[in-house]
Scaffold this motif. Structure first.
Motif, short mmCIF file in Angstrom:
data_model
loop_
_atom_site.label_atom_id
_atom_site.label_comp_id
_atom_site.label_asym_id
_atom_site.label_seq_id
_atom_site.Cartn_x
_atom_site.Cartn_y
_atom_site.Cartn_z
N GLN A 73 -5.11 0.09 -5.96
CA GLN A 73 -3.79 0.70 -5.85
C GLN A 73 -3.41 0.91 -4.38
OE1 GLN A 73 -2.65 0.05 -8.80
NE2 GLN A 73 -1.92 2.09 -9.37
N THR A 74 -4.38 1.21 -3.56
CA THR A 74 -4.13 1.35 -2.13
C THR A 74 -3.66 0.03 -1.54
OG1 THR A 74 -5.73 3.14 -1.85
CG2 THR A 74 -5.16 1.88 0.11
N ILE A 75 -4.37 -1.04 -1.86
CA ILE A 75 -4.01 -2.36 -1.33
C ILE A 75 -2.61 -2.76 -1.80
CG2 ILE A 75 -4.63 -4.81 -1.29
CD1 ILE A 75 -7.55 -3.95 -1.57
N ARG A 76 -2.32 -2.53 -3.06
CA ARG A 76 -0.98 -2.83 -3.59
C ARG A 76 0.09 -2.03 -2.84
NH1 ARG A 76 -0.31 -1.58 -9.52
NH2 ARG A 76 1.74 -2.46 -9.09
N SER A 77 -0.20 -0.76 -2.57
CA SER A 77 0.77 0.10 -1.89
C SER A 77 0.99 -0.34 -0.45
CB SER A 77 0.29 1.55 -1.92
OG SER A 77 0.20 2.03 -3.24
N LEU A 78 -0.09 -0.71 0.24
CA LEU A 78 0.04 -1.17 1.62
C LEU A 78 0.80 -2.49 1.68
CD1 LEU A 78 -3.54 -0.28 2.92
CD2 LEU A 78 -1.39 0.86 3.53
N GLU A 79 0.54 -3.37 0.71
CA GLU A 79 1.30 -4.62 0.64
C GLU A 79 2.78 -4.32 0.43
OE1 GLU A 79 -1.88 -7.88 -1.13
OE2 GLU A 79 -0.76 -6.63 -2.55
N LYS A 80 3.07 -3.39 -0.45
CA LYS A 80 4.46 -3.01 -0.72
C LYS A 80 5.12 -2.43 0.53
CE LYS A 80 7.21 0.01 -3.78
NZ LYS A 80 8.11 -1.02 -4.35
N LEU A 81 4.36 -1.66 1.30
CA LEU A 81 4.89 -1.08 2.53
C LEU A 81 5.31 -2.17 3.51
CD1 LEU A 81 5.44 1.50 4.17
CD2 LEU A 81 3.03 1.49 4.87
N VAL A 82 4.51 -3.23 3.60
CA VAL A 82 4.87 -4.34 4.48
C VAL A 82 6.06 -5.11 3.92
CG1 VAL A 82 4.11 -6.50 5.54
CG2 VAL A 82 2.53 -4.57 5.36
N TRP A 83 5.97 -5.50 2.64
CA TRP A 83 7.02 -6.32 2.03
C TRP A 83 8.38 -5.61 2.00
CZ3 TRP A 83 6.86 -11.27 1.59
CH2 TRP A 83 5.70 -11.96 1.24
N ASP A 84 8.38 -4.34 1.59
CA ASP A 84 9.64 -3.66 1.29
C ASP A 84 10.24 -2.92 2.49
OD1 ASP A 84 9.17 -4.59 -1.21
OD2 ASP A 84 9.01 -2.65 -2.19
N LEU A 85 9.41 -2.61 3.50
CA LEU A 85 9.94 -1.86 4.64
C LEU A 85 9.71 -2.55 5.98
CD1 LEU A 85 9.09 1.84 3.68
CD2 LEU A 85 11.35 0.83 3.95
N LEU A 86 8.46 -2.75 6.35
CA LEU A 86 8.18 -3.22 7.71
C LEU A 86 8.69 -4.64 7.97
CD1 LEU A 86 4.59 -1.77 8.31
CD2 LEU A 86 6.81 -0.79 8.91
N LEU A 87 8.49 -5.54 7.02
CA LEU A 87 8.93 -6.92 7.23
C LEU A 87 10.46 -7.03 7.28
CD1 LEU A 87 8.07 -9.82 7.68
CD2 LEU A 87 7.91 -10.12 5.20
N PRO A 88 11.21 -6.40 6.37
CA PRO A 88 12.67 -6.43 6.49
C PRO A 88 13.17 -5.83 7.80
CG PRO A 88 12.06 -5.72 4.29
CD PRO A 88 10.79 -5.74 5.11
N ILE A 89 12.50 -4.78 8.27
CA ILE A 89 12.90 -4.17 9.54
C ILE A 89 12.63 -5.13 10.70
CG2 ILE A 89 12.33 -2.32 11.18
CD1 ILE A 89 11.81 -0.54 8.68
N GLU A 90 11.47 -5.79 10.67
CA GLU A 90 11.16 -6.77 11.71
C GLU A 90 12.17 -7.93 11.69
OE1 GLU A 90 7.03 -8.51 13.02
OE2 GLU A 90 7.86 -9.82 11.46
N ARG A 91 12.51 -8.39 10.51
CA ARG A 91 13.47 -9.49 10.40
C ARG A 91 14.85 -9.09 10.93
NH1 ARG A 91 11.67 -11.38 4.28
NH2 ARG A 91 10.04 -12.86 4.91
N HIS A 92 15.21 -7.84 10.72
CA HIS A 92 16.54 -7.38 11.15
C HIS A 92 16.60 -7.09 12.65
CE1 HIS A 92 20.52 -5.59 10.59
NE2 HIS A 92 20.13 -4.60 11.39
N PHE A 93 15.56 -6.44 13.17
CA PHE A 93 15.60 -6.00 14.57
C PHE A 93 14.87 -6.93 15.53
CE2 PHE A 93 16.40 -2.11 12.16
CZ PHE A 93 17.52 -1.62 12.82
N GLY A 94 14.09 -7.87 15.01
CA GLY A 94 13.46 -8.85 15.88
C GLY A 94 11.95 -8.87 15.79
N LYS A 95 11.38 -10.05 15.99
CA LYS A 95 9.94 -10.25 15.95
C LYS A 95 9.25 -9.41 17.01
CE LYS A 95 6.11 -12.54 14.82
NZ LYS A 95 5.42 -12.33 13.53
N GLU A 96 8.14 -8.81 16.64
CA GLU A 96 7.29 -8.01 17.52
C GLU A 96 7.99 -6.76 18.06
OE1 GLU A 96 5.67 -10.54 20.52
OE2 GLU A 96 4.48 -11.72 19.10
#
Length: 259
Positions: A108-131
């Motif tokens: 469940q931890t791994i699923r949650s961390l994956e969700k954190l990347v997919w649903d929040l961090l990756l969309p934010i990176e795509r919107h505001f820029g790589k790195e």
């Protein structure tokens, strides 16, 4: 139930070989989420030639949208091996100078961390820029929690802050009662108030704790129903943090506009 998170895999094709190691194994056999060509190359450590070979030989599942290829993450890998996922796991090495193991053990931890990347961090990176996304406080394993509690416990609330996700202590009790997963981060060159506005309006989140425009933002996700709770935090003259305004759902979008 637990999952051994670190594996090593060598893939060979047409005389070329490359190593992906160590990496987390996805808890999902099939994910309705895609990576761009540059993102999948970064995740799998591929050259343009290797990516083309894998696509043309059916070694990667993908779809084509107009002139773009979008790729599924192979079930033998995980978005946690992408740079944002690595930040979630390895953040403590820079902050605490610690080499303590920080691998999640609970599925469940791994699923949650994956969700954190997919649903929040990756969309934010795509919107505001790589790195541009920099995690300052990420996942906290049982071992790392023990270290932090001993040497750097100020302003940490492991029973509530979701950094430990679904991990358990030595007595086999959940460290955090809320589950989910959380991280603190900032976006290079952007006030955190703008990030709150973007998240509250466009993304699925559980909780946001806002400490100021020039401070990292605390955000979380949940595998169950998200509360969409925005909490504004203030600091007293004595330096103590205390809760100020809060809002949920659509009201959180309105509150974010006031920041």
């Amino acid at each position: 139930m637990s999952l051994a998170p670190c594996l090593q895999k060598v893939i060979k094709n047409e005389g070329a070989s490359y190593v992906q190691a160590p990496f987390f194994l996805s808890t999902c056999k099939f994910m309705e989420r895609y990576l761009t060509s540059n993102e999948i190359k970064s995740l799998l450590q591929l050259s343009n030639r290797e990516l083309k070979h894998m696509r043309e030989n059916g070694l990667l599942q993908f779809k084509k949208v107009k002139n773009r290829f979008l790729y599924f993450v192979p079930s033998t890998n995980s978005i946690l091996n992408y740079s944002l996922g690595e930040q979630l796991i390895n953040w403590h090495q820079k902050k605490h100078g610690s080499k303590i193991s920080n691998s999640p053990h609970n599925v469940q931890t791994i699923r949650s961390l994956e969700k954190l990347v997919w649903d929040l961090l990756l969309p934010i990176e795509r919107h505001f820029g790589k790195e541009t996304v920099h995690v300052t406080y990420g996942f906290t394993s049982t071992e790392l929690k023990r270290y932090i509690s001993k040497y750097s416990s100020a302003n940490t609330y492991p029973a509530l802050d979701q950094h430990a996700s679904y991990e358990k202590n030595a007595k086999d009790n959940s460290i955090c009662s809320r589950g989910g997963a959380a991280c603190d981060f900032y976006v290079l060159g952007m006030p955190s108030s703008d990030i709150v506005k973007f998240i509250s309006k466009h993304l699925e989140y559980d909780r946001i704790y806002y400490y100021g425009a020039d401070r990292p933002l605390h955000v979380s996700v949940n595998l169950n129903e998200s509360t969409r709770h925005l909490q504004i935090m203030r600091v007293s003259e004595k330096g103590r943090r205390y809760p100020s305004k809060k809002a949920f759902g659509e009201a959180a979008i309105k509150l974010a506009k006031e920041l």
